[in-house]
Design a protein around this motif. Structure first.
Motif, PDB file in Angstrom:
ATOM      1  N   UNK A  24       0.870  -1.149   0.115  1.00 60.22           N
ATOM      2  CA  UNK A  24      -0.015   0.021   0.177  1.00 60.22           C
ATOM      3  C   UNK A  24       1.051   1.208  -0.035  1.00 60.22           C
ATOM      4  N   UNK A  25       0.219   2.145  -0.687  1.00 59.14           N
ATOM      5  CA  UNK A  25       0.991   3.563  -0.844  1.00 59.14           C
ATOM      6  C   UNK A  25       0.505   4.253   0.222  1.00 59.14           C
ATOM      7  N   UNK A  26       1.135   5.497   0.532  1.00 60.32           N
ATOM      8  CA  UNK A  26       0.517   6.547   1.627  1.00 60.32           C
ATOM      9  C   UNK A  26       0.901   5.943   3.083  1.00 60.32           C
ATOM     10  N   UNK A  27       0.858   7.117   3.983  1.00 66.58           N
ATOM     11  CA  UNK A  27       1.595   7.069   5.328  1.00 66.58           C
ATOM     12  C   UNK A  27       0.428   6.646   6.246  1.00 66.58           C
ATOM     13  N   UNK A  28      -0.999   6.567   5.742  1.00 63.10           N
ATOM     14  CA  UNK A  28      -2.089   6.055   6.606  1.00 63.10           C
ATOM     15  C   UNK A  28      -2.389   4.750   6.442  1.00 63.10           C
ATOM     16  N   UNK A  29      -1.778   3.998   6.117  1.00 65.14           N
ATOM     17  CA  UNK A  29      -1.951   2.393   5.788  1.00 65.14           C
ATOM     18  C   UNK A  29      -2.305   1.640   7.218  1.00 65.14           C
ATOM     19  N   UNK A  31      -4.050   2.897   9.455  1.00 68.99           N
ATOM     20  CA  UNK A  31      -5.577   3.430   9.937  1.00 68.99           C
ATOM     21  C   UNK A  31      -6.391   2.636   9.054  1.00 68.99           C
ATOM     22  N   UNK A  32      -6.123   1.577   8.383  1.00 69.13           N
ATOM     23  CA  UNK A  32      -6.916   0.863   7.331  1.00 69.13           C
ATOM     24  C   UNK A  32      -7.195  -0.414   8.030  1.00 69.13           C
ATOM     25  N   UNK A  33      -8.354  -1.111   8.015  1.00 71.27           N
ATOM     26  CA  UNK A  33      -8.484  -2.653   7.979  1.00 71.27           C
ATOM     27  C   UNK A  33      -8.418  -2.822   6.596  1.00 71.27           C
ATOM     28  N   UNK A  34      -7.967  -4.419   6.468  1.00 66.45           N
ATOM     29  CA  UNK A  34      -7.687  -4.764   4.944  1.00 66.45           C
ATOM     30  C   UNK A  34      -8.226  -6.035   4.763  1.00 66.45           C
ATOM     31  N   UNK A  35      -8.460  -6.108   3.610  1.00 71.00           N
ATOM     32  CA  UNK A  35      -9.302  -7.527   3.433  1.00 71.00           C
ATOM     33  C   UNK A  35      -8.791  -8.044   1.954  1.00 71.00           C
ATOM     34  N   UNK A  36      -8.999  -9.525   2.078  1.00 67.41           N
ATOM     35  CA  UNK A  36      -8.710 -10.106   0.594  1.00 67.41           C
ATOM     36  C   UNK A  36      -9.990 -10.637   0.366  1.00 67.41           C
ATOM     37  N   UNK A  51      -8.446  -8.143   8.224  1.00 64.71           N
ATOM     38  CA  UNK A  51      -7.668  -7.883   9.197  1.00 64.71           C
ATOM     39  C   UNK A  51      -7.745  -6.499   9.934  1.00 64.71           C
ATOM     40  N   UNK A  52      -7.882  -6.304  11.454  1.00 61.12           N
ATOM     41  CA  UNK A  52      -7.947  -5.022  11.698  1.00 61.12           C
ATOM     42  C   UNK A  52      -6.622  -4.077  11.544  1.00 61.12           C
ATOM     43  N   UNK A  53      -6.870  -2.871  11.811  1.00 60.33           N
ATOM     44  CA  UNK A  53      -5.917  -1.967  11.673  1.00 60.33           C
ATOM     45  C   UNK A  53      -4.359  -2.452  12.247  1.00 60.33           C
ATOM     46  N   UNK A  54      -4.776  -3.162  13.669  1.00 59.00           N
ATOM     47  CA  UNK A  54      -3.519  -3.514  14.180  1.00 59.00           C
ATOM     48  C   UNK A  54      -3.053  -4.774  14.256  1.00 59.00           C
ATOM     49  N   UNK A  93      -8.883 -14.762  -9.409  1.00 56.39           N
ATOM     50  CA  UNK A  93      -8.180 -13.495  -9.225  1.00 56.39           C
ATOM     51  C   UNK A  93      -8.327 -12.945  -7.859  1.00 56.39           C
ATOM     52  N   UNK A  94      -7.307 -12.858  -7.030  1.00 53.73           N
ATOM     53  CA  UNK A  94      -7.373 -12.265  -5.669  1.00 53.73           C
ATOM     54  C   UNK A  94      -6.971 -10.917  -5.588  1.00 53.73           C
ATOM     55  N   UNK A  95      -8.118 -10.132  -4.867  1.00 52.98           N
ATOM     56  CA  UNK A  95      -7.820  -8.573  -4.560  1.00 52.98           C
ATOM     57  C   UNK A  95      -7.660  -8.348  -3.250  1.00 52.98           C
ATOM     58  N   UNK A  96      -6.940  -7.478  -2.869  1.00 52.39           N
ATOM     59  CA  UNK A  96      -6.857  -6.783  -1.854  1.00 52.39           C
ATOM     60  C   UNK A  96      -7.506  -5.490  -1.773  1.00 52.39           C
ATOM     61  N   UNK A  97      -8.036  -5.241  -0.520  1.00 50.34           N
ATOM     62  CA  UNK A  97      -8.796  -3.943  -0.311  1.00 50.34           C
ATOM     63  C   UNK A  97      -8.672  -3.147   1.239  1.00 50.34           C
ATOM     64  N   UNK A  98      -8.970  -2.009   1.131  1.00 53.52           N
ATOM     65  CA  UNK A  98      -8.971  -1.193   2.310  1.00 53.52           C
ATOM     66  C   UNK A  98      -9.959  -0.598   2.712  1.00 53.52           C
ATOM     67  N   UNK A  99     -10.142  -0.703   4.112  1.00 55.47           N
ATOM     68  CA  UNK A  99     -11.592  -0.131   4.737  1.00 55.47           C
ATOM     69  C   UNK A  99     -11.349   0.629   5.996  1.00 55.47           C
ATOM     70  N   UNK A 100     -11.700   1.826   5.964  1.00 59.20           N
ATOM     71  CA  UNK A 100     -11.639   2.690   7.169  1.00 59.20           C
ATOM     72  C   UNK A 100     -12.102   2.006   8.745  1.00 59.20           C
ATOM     73  N   UNK A 101     -13.330   1.131   8.496  1.00 61.50           N
ATOM     74  CA  UNK A 101     -13.833   0.279   9.548  1.00 61.50           C
ATOM     75  C   UNK A 101     -13.691  -1.194   9.252  1.00 61.50           C
TER      76      UNK A 101
END
Length: 119
Positions: A24-29, A31-36, A51-54, A93-101
């Motif tokens: 991921x780009x950006x300095x706020x990675x 802060x985001x929950x991530x998913x596949x 997975x949660x942000x932590x 095809x596997x995708x990753x995604x970012x969520x603020x929640x």
């Protein structure tokens, strides 16, 4: 704004393993929950893991529970999907995604990486 780039896909025999990465780009990675997610040919895209942000909380689809492990390294702005005991039905095809929640809708998506499992 977050940009996501997946890698690590490929061709593997049934029973084998692959590890997908999502940078991921950006300095706020952190802060985001991530998913596949994954999308098989002719089918809708479906949830695989999140997975949660932590990194302290994870959740898996029943179809991959016990075989796949999601993890993240916030220092490297990367989330991983370790896939073991692969089956032909994992081909997608596997995708990753970012969520603020954690558990919410996803705001940013990668372009996807192909995983093919041969029988």
């Amino acid at each position: 704004q977050v940009q996501l780039v997946e890698s690590g896909g490929g061709l593997v025999q049934a029973g084998g393993s692959l590890r997908l990465s999502c940078a991921a780009s950006g300095r706020t990675f952190s802060s985001y929950a991530m998913g596949w997610f994954r999308q098989a040919p002719g089918k809708e895209r479906v949830f695989v893991a999140r997975i949660s942000w932590s990194g302290s909380d994870t959740y898996y689809a029943d179809s991959v529970k016990g075989r796949f492990t999601i993890s993240r390294d916030n220092a490297k702005n990367t989330v991983y999907l370790q896939m073991n005991s692969l089956k032909p039905e994992d081909t997608a095809v596997y995708y990753c995604a970012a969520s603020i929640i954690f558990g919410g809708s996803y705001d940013y998506w990668g372009q996807g990486t192909q995983v093919t499992v041969s029988s």
